[in-house]
Design an enzyme around this catalytic site. Sequence first.
Site, PDB file in Angstrom:
ATOM      1  N   SER A   4      36.480  47.306  38.956  1.00  0.00           N
ATOM      2  CA  SER A   4      37.821  47.078  38.415  1.00  0.00           C
ATOM      3  C   SER A   4      37.903  45.711  37.758  1.00  0.00           C
ATOM      4  O   SER A   4      37.038  44.858  37.923  1.00  0.00           O
ATOM      5  CB  SER A   4      38.860  47.168  39.541  1.00  0.00           C
ATOM      6  OG  SER A   4      38.701  46.074  40.434  1.00  0.00           O
ATOM      7  N   ASP A   5      38.975  45.518  37.033  1.00  0.00           N
ATOM      8  CA  ASP A   5      39.301  44.218  36.481  1.00  0.00           C
ATOM      9  C   ASP A   5      39.677  43.292  37.637  1.00  0.00           C
ATOM     10  O   ASP A   5      40.172  43.743  38.664  1.00  0.00           O
ATOM     11  CB  ASP A   5      40.473  44.364  35.509  1.00  0.00           C
ATOM     12  CG  ASP A   5      40.604  43.191  34.573  1.00  0.00           C
ATOM     13  OD1 ASP A   5      39.721  42.328  34.562  1.00  0.00           O
ATOM     14  OD2 ASP A   5      41.602  43.139  33.847  1.00  0.00           O
ATOM     15  N   TRP A   6      39.470  42.014  37.479  1.00  0.00           N
ATOM     16  CA  TRP A   6      39.768  41.064  38.543  1.00  0.00           C
ATOM     17  C   TRP A   6      41.256  41.015  38.845  1.00  0.00           C
ATOM     18  O   TRP A   6      42.090  40.956  37.958  1.00  0.00           O
ATOM     19  CB  TRP A   6      39.277  39.670  38.160  1.00  0.00           C
ATOM     20  CG  TRP A   6      37.804  39.540  38.348  1.00  0.00           C
ATOM     21  CD1 TRP A   6      36.832  39.996  37.508  1.00  0.00           C
ATOM     22  CD2 TRP A   6      37.136  38.956  39.455  1.00  0.00           C
ATOM     23  NE1 TRP A   6      35.599  39.728  38.016  1.00  0.00           N
ATOM     24  CE2 TRP A   6      35.753  39.071  39.209  1.00  0.00           C
ATOM     25  CE3 TRP A   6      37.570  38.338  40.608  1.00  0.00           C
ATOM     26  CZ2 TRP A   6      34.802  38.599  40.101  1.00  0.00           C
ATOM     27  CZ3 TRP A   6      36.623  37.866  41.492  1.00  0.00           C
ATOM     28  CH2 TRP A   6      35.258  37.996  41.226  1.00  0.00           C
TER      29      TRP A   6
END
Length: 61
Positions: A4-6
Amino acid sequence: MVTSDWWNRAEHYKEILAGNDVKMANGYPDRVGKAMEMGVVHRSDLELCAKRVLMMILRLD
């Protein structure tokens, strides 16, 4: 392997079911556990995530 994105705020268990293997930089293990108790997420779903992470490690090593 998919990550996932941070610091996103998406539901971790939904990401697992969508094919996300690693939630960066945080996770919600309590929510995943609750989803498992409710039968929404299964151990096999988590094992598939772990398998893809390990396969990537083996390919890069």
